[in-house]
Design an enzyme around this catalytic site. Structure first.
Site, PDB file in Angstrom:
ATOM      1  N   HIS A  17      22.184 -60.215 -96.390  1.00  0.00           N
ATOM      2  CA  HIS A  17      22.680 -61.290 -95.518  1.00  0.00           C
ATOM      3  C   HIS A  17      21.532 -62.234 -95.138  1.00  0.00           C
ATOM      4  O   HIS A  17      21.686 -63.443 -95.137  1.00  0.00           O
ATOM      5  CB  HIS A  17      23.267 -60.715 -94.219  1.00  0.00           C
ATOM      6  N   LYS A  41      40.023 -54.179 -87.865  1.00  0.00           N
ATOM      7  CA  LYS A  41      38.994 -53.556 -88.694  1.00  0.00           C
ATOM      8  C   LYS A  41      38.131 -52.631 -87.846  1.00  0.00           C
ATOM      9  O   LYS A  41      37.598 -53.041 -86.818  1.00  0.00           O
ATOM     10  CB  LYS A  41      38.121 -54.676 -89.293  1.00  0.00           C
ATOM     11  N   ARG A  90      27.979 -61.544-104.709  1.00  0.00           N
ATOM     12  CA  ARG A  90      27.145 -60.521-105.349  1.00  0.00           C
ATOM     13  C   ARG A  90      27.548 -60.295-106.798  1.00  0.00           C
ATOM     14  O   ARG A  90      26.748 -60.324-107.694  1.00  0.00           O
ATOM     15  CB  ARG A  90      27.238 -59.188-104.598  1.00  0.00           C
ATOM     16  N   SER A 128      26.857 -53.719 -96.243  1.00  0.00           N
ATOM     17  CA  SER A 128      26.838 -52.989 -94.975  1.00  0.00           C
ATOM     18  C   SER A 128      27.351 -51.564 -95.191  1.00  0.00           C
ATOM     19  O   SER A 128      26.815 -50.609 -94.626  1.00  0.00           O
ATOM     20  CB  SER A 128      27.710 -53.707 -93.938  1.00  0.00           C
TER      21      SER A 128
END
Ligand code: ADP
Length: 158
Positions: A17, A41, A90, A128
């Site tokens: 990040h 979430k 990514r 993460s």
């Protein structure tokens, strides 16, 4: 002033990040790192914790602000006078999701455009979730995240 929003869950913020943020802030006058609050979430770190970790990690960066928001990022962008939303890519697996998100954002406000930065290959395996998995299994993650995240992990373990 050319402002961009960099939204994410940042649960927690990683060096991947950070790489995207550093590249974005060389393009825009100001970047707002926005902790997206999604009550559906489950997160390891609370919104307040994620904001605090980010503020500590990014202190001294004069063209970066940290905020949180429960609602549509594009709405936040409009209110902040920002015309761009930053995201990182990514692998192709990110593309489908990001393409859908970009289309949804355009539906909400065609005046706000998404800007994508390709992940640096050194960091492209970092997410993460991977960081949390490694940490849960006792691995040293200090080369993958800023030191404020390492501290936050230590606190969680107590
Ligand atoms: P979200 O839950 O909104 O996807 P994340 O915190 O997982 O939030 O990610 C925020 C943004 O940062 C996404 O666009 C994601 O693709 C990007 N990102 C995450 N990790 C990396 C990395 N290692 N390199 C580049 N971009 C990344």
């Amino acid at each position: 002033m050319n402002i961009a929003i960099y939204p994410g869950s940042f649960d927690p913020f990683t060096n991947g990040h950070l790489d995207i943020l550093n590249r974005a802030r060389s393009v825009f006058d100001e970047v707002v790192v926005l902790v997206a609050v999604n009550s559906a979430k489950h997160t390891l770190f609370s919104t307040e914790e994620r904001v605090e970790i980010l503020r500590e990690a990014l202190k001294g960066m004069d063209n970066v602000r940290v905020d949180s928001y429960e609602g549509l990022t594009v709405e936040y962008a409009r209110k902040a006078g920002a015309k761009h939303v930053i995201r990182g890519l990514r692998a192709v697996t990110d593309f489908e999701y990001e393409f859908q998100l970009a289309s949804a954002n355009r539906f909400v406000d065609p005046g706000v455009d998404m800007v994508f930065f390709m992940a640096n290959t050194d960091f492209s395996f970092i997410s993460s979730s991977v960081v949390k998995e490694l940490w849960k299994n006792g691995m040293d993650v200090s080369s993958l995240v800023p030191s404020s995240v390492v501290e936050a992990f230590k606190k969680k373990a107590q």
